[in-house]
Design an enzyme around this catalytic site. Structure first.
Site, PDB file in Angstrom:
ATOM      1  N   ASP A 102       5.012  -9.656   8.816  1.00 54.10           N
ATOM      2  CA  ASP A 102       4.125  -8.839   8.041  1.00 54.10           C
ATOM      3  C   ASP A 102       3.568  -7.794   8.747  1.00 54.10           C
ATOM      4  O   ASP A 102       2.727  -8.022   9.507  1.00 54.10           O
ATOM      5  CB  ASP A 102       2.903  -9.754   7.278  1.00 54.10           C
ATOM      6  CG  ASP A 102       3.517 -10.841   6.325  1.00 54.10           C
ATOM      7  OD1 ASP A 102       4.651 -11.400   6.488  1.00 54.10           O
ATOM      8  OD2 ASP A 102       2.504 -11.254   5.494  1.00 54.10           O
ATOM      9  N   LYS A 165       3.880  -6.026   0.132  1.00 53.07           N
ATOM     10  CA  LYS A 165       2.474  -6.729   0.388  1.00 53.07           C
ATOM     11  C   LYS A 165       1.571  -5.868   0.083  1.00 53.07           C
ATOM     12  O   LYS A 165       1.297  -4.916   0.361  1.00 53.07           O
ATOM     13  CB  LYS A 165       2.351  -7.512   1.567  1.00 53.07           C
ATOM     14  CG  LYS A 165       1.236  -8.417   1.894  1.00 53.07           C
ATOM     15  CD  LYS A 165       1.223  -9.027   2.943  1.00 53.07           C
ATOM     16  CE  LYS A 165      -0.031  -9.667   3.490  1.00 53.07           C
ATOM     17  NZ  LYS A 165       0.128 -10.530   4.701  1.00 53.07           N
ATOM     18  N   LYS A 199       4.103  -9.644  -2.586  1.00 53.49           N
ATOM     19  CA  LYS A 199       3.103 -10.599  -1.996  1.00 53.49           C
ATOM     20  C   LYS A 199       1.827 -10.042  -2.320  1.00 53.49           C
ATOM     21  O   LYS A 199       1.258  -9.264  -1.465  1.00 53.49           O
ATOM     22  CB  LYS A 199       3.382 -10.929  -0.503  1.00 53.49           C
ATOM     23  CG  LYS A 199       2.117 -11.668   0.122  1.00 53.49           C
ATOM     24  CD  LYS A 199       2.556 -12.041   1.676  1.00 53.49           C
ATOM     25  CE  LYS A 199       1.486 -12.657   2.253  1.00 53.49           C
ATOM     26  NZ  LYS A 199       1.618 -13.212   3.620  1.00 53.49           N
TER      27      LYS A 199
END
Length: 258
Positions: A102, A165, A199
């Site tokens: 990430d 995300k 996400k």
């Protein structure tokens, strides 16, 4: 099973169970790994700082859940625009054994009008990842404006992100339903739902929250879309609430709120 229980079970299996705190220790990460294995199924992944990957890998293997994926973070949490450092951190995460990375998008550069550095950073980090999943954190609560959130999402997708995300969980405003809708609409409108996931992270704390986010994804991208290769919740305190909703009581308490 009630609708809320069904949503809670679905959400649990989509969780990236997270600890990203300055006081993280081997013991806390081992406890997180134990929490990822529940009586009603495992979380999709854990998300930890890179230095804890070896101990997490060992723990997950020893407890019989090697399929729980290990996600880590790079260019975190500030999203600086130094591509070289972001790529070096990403390569190091891969070398440590991360299954997923990430990375934080250089959102302040985009706010200042620079679209190129974000594209290049994501592109080079994806090249460093190869087949390893790359999720890109755009920091919606700092971008705030719909035009910027959609532009950041588009840049990430065009540069090769596997997931977009919302947030690091380290700023005052993290995931919100409004921001989630904007990002899901970009995935739909670009026609990339087959290969790009979403996400929400930070602020998803209850089964009711999770159910609302999943209902939105079902509405925008279809009821079959949000599987564990297209949808994750970045959270920690959510797990306890989901287990309580599912009336599972013998689970260890999990880390501080995220």
């Amino acid at each position: 099973m009630s609708d809320l229980k069904a949503a809670a079970l679905r959400a649990l299996k989509l969780m990236d169970l997270t600890t990203l705190n300055d006081d993280d220790t081997d013991a806390k990460v081992i406890a997180l790994c134990h929490d990822a294995k529940t009586p009603v199924g495992n979380t999709a992944a854990i998300c930890i700082y890179p230095r804890f990957i070896p101990i997490a890998k060992k723990t997950l293997r020893e407890q019989g859940t090697p399929e729980v994926r290990i996600a880590t973070v790079t260019n975190f949490p500030h999203g600086n625009d130094d591509i070289e450092i972001a790529v070096a951190e990403t390569k190091a995460a891969v070398a440590y054994g991360a299954d997923e990375v990430d990375v934080v998008f250089p959102y302040r550069a985009l706010m200042a009008g620079d679209e190129k550095v974000g594209f290049e950073l994501v592109k080079q980090c994806k090249e460093a990842c190869g087949d390893i999943l790359l999720k890109v954190i755009i920091e919606t609560g700092e971008l705030k404006e719909e035009a910027l959130i959609k532009k950041a999402s588009q840049i990430c997708i065009e540069a090769g992100a596997d997931f977009i995300k919302t947030s690091t969980g380290k700023v005052p405003v993290n995931a919100t339903p409004e921001y989630a809708r904007m990002m899901l609409e970009v995935i739909r409108d670009m026609g990339v739902a087959e290969k790009v996931g979403f996400k929400p992270a930070g602020g998803v704390r209850t089964a009711e929250d999770a159910a609302a986010y999943l209902a939105m994804a079902d509405d925008i991208l279809g009821s079959e879309w949000a599987d564990n290769m297209h949808y994750r919740f970045g959270a920690s305190s959510l797990l306890t609430n989901l287990l309580n909703t599912l009336e599972v009581t013998d689970q260890v308490a999990d880390p501080a709120a995220y």
